[in-house]
Design a protein around this motif. Structure first.
Motif, PDB file in Angstrom:
ATOM      1  N   VAL A 129     -12.078  -6.716   2.186  1.00 24.29           N
ATOM      2  CA  VAL A 129     -11.531  -7.020   0.862  1.00 24.29           C
ATOM      3  C   VAL A 129     -10.011  -7.158   0.983  1.00 24.29           C
ATOM      4  N   ILE A 130      -9.491  -8.277   0.503  1.00 26.51           N
ATOM      5  CA  ILE A 130      -8.046  -8.505   0.500  1.00 26.51           C
ATOM      6  C   ILE A 130      -7.544  -8.360  -0.926  1.00 26.51           C
ATOM      7  N   LEU A 131      -6.891  -7.233  -1.180  1.00 22.42           N
ATOM      8  CA  LEU A 131      -6.292  -6.943  -2.479  1.00 22.42           C
ATOM      9  C   LEU A 131      -4.933  -7.619  -2.540  1.00 22.42           C
ATOM     10  N   MET A 132      -4.618  -8.259  -3.671  1.00 21.34           N
ATOM     11  CA  MET A 132      -3.369  -9.027  -3.720  1.00 21.34           C
ATOM     12  C   MET A 132      -2.655  -8.897  -5.057  1.00 21.34           C
ATOM     13  N   ASP A 133      -1.346  -8.755  -4.965  1.00 22.40           N
ATOM     14  CA  ASP A 133      -0.475  -8.690  -6.131  1.00 22.40           C
ATOM     15  C   ASP A 133       0.921  -9.069  -5.639  1.00 22.40           C
ATOM     16  N   PRO A 134       1.627  -9.992  -6.295  1.00 25.03           N
ATOM     17  CA  PRO A 134       2.911 -10.437  -5.745  1.00 25.03           C
ATOM     18  C   PRO A 134       3.938  -9.331  -5.543  1.00 25.03           C
ATOM     19  N   MET A 135       3.966  -8.334  -6.442  1.00 21.60           N
ATOM     20  CA  MET A 135       5.037  -7.343  -6.381  1.00 21.60           C
ATOM     21  C   MET A 135       4.486  -5.941  -6.118  1.00 21.60           C
ATOM     22  N   LEU A 136       4.994  -5.284  -5.088  1.00 20.84           N
ATOM     23  CA  LEU A 136       4.720  -3.869  -4.851  1.00 20.84           C
ATOM     24  C   LEU A 136       5.999  -3.134  -5.262  1.00 20.84           C
ATOM     25  N   ALA A 137       6.093  -2.812  -6.554  1.00 23.26           N
ATOM     26  CA  ALA A 137       7.321  -2.228  -7.118  1.00 23.26           C
ATOM     27  C   ALA A 137       7.203  -0.711  -7.165  1.00 23.26           C
ATOM     28  N   THR A 138       6.668  -0.164  -8.252  1.00 22.29           N
ATOM     29  CA  THR A 138       6.435   1.278  -8.299  1.00 22.29           C
ATOM     30  C   THR A 138       5.253   1.670  -7.425  1.00 22.29           C
ATOM     31  N   GLY A 139       4.355   0.716  -7.197  1.00 21.89           N
ATOM     32  CA  GLY A 139       3.144   0.991  -6.429  1.00 21.89           C
ATOM     33  C   GLY A 139       1.973   1.407  -7.300  1.00 21.89           C
TER      34      GLY A 139
END
Length: 211
Positions: A129-139
């Protein structure tokens, strides 16, 4: 998660396209197209070590043992809404992949992730599974998305983002040490509103023209 499992992808094409995306005057259309293109390029990197198996095929000349990807098809899991910006580029490379949708939004007061939608294939335990989100900010969103996938049986998860902040990486390391991360850049820090500095603003707003 050790620092070695945070993979910063320094390919010149990715870095060039990221710089274009950072520009504040980049159009919605241009931003969306660049995110799609970077998604495709990042997909090459995150799938680099997928297992192969030899199967017999027939070429126009003869039969042969040829390598094909082993196991069940990949599952792409974008975190809504901005995560879908990666999806078309990745599906262009792996059109047979399954897609899971994870609906999370960030509470503006607490910055915590709030779930509002989830739909995924049933057999996640058998898939990468490839989890994706453009921004890893606060997490917080990435951690919540990973926790949802694990609760539904996923065991082989990889996380892909465009930008990461040191604070987000630390939080993700704390909660999901077993999940490797791929990102195009690690920026300086978060500001008081939880945005990455220098960053590129709100990826969802810039992709959909909602701000």
């Amino acid at each position: 998660m050790s620092a070695s499992s945070v993979n910063v992808v320094t390919h010149p094409l990715i870095q060039h396209k990221l710089s274009l995306m950072r520009e504040k005057d980049r159009s919605t259309k241009g931003f969306r197209e660049l995110l799609n293109e970077i998604g495709m390029l990042l997909c090459y990197e995150v799938t680099r070590d997928l297992p192969l198996e030899l199967v017999e095929i027939e070429t126009p000349i003869s039969t042969m043992q040829a390598p094909k990807i082993a196991g069940k098809k990949l599952t792409f899991a974008p975190i809504l809404r901005a995560g879908v910006g990666f999806l078309d580029g990745m599906l262009a490379l792996v059109p047979s992949a399954r897609v899971a949708h994870i609906g999370l939004y960030r509470d503006p007061a607490t910055l915590q992730a709030v779930e509002y939608y989830y739909k995924a294939p049933q057999d996640l335990s058998d898939r990468t599974v490839i989890l994706m989100d453009p921004m890893l900010a606060t997490g917080n969103s990435a951690c919540a998305g990973a926790s949802l996938l694990k609760a539904r049986g996923a065991r082989d998860i990889r996380f892909v983002c465009l930008l990461a902040a040191p604070e987000g990486i630390a939080q993700f390391q704390l909660e999901h040490a077993d999940i490797p991360v791929w990102t195009a850049a690690v920026d300086e820090r978060l500001n008081d509103h939880g945005y990455i500095v220098p960053g590129l603003g709100d990826a969802g707003d810039r992709m959909f023209g909602t701000k």
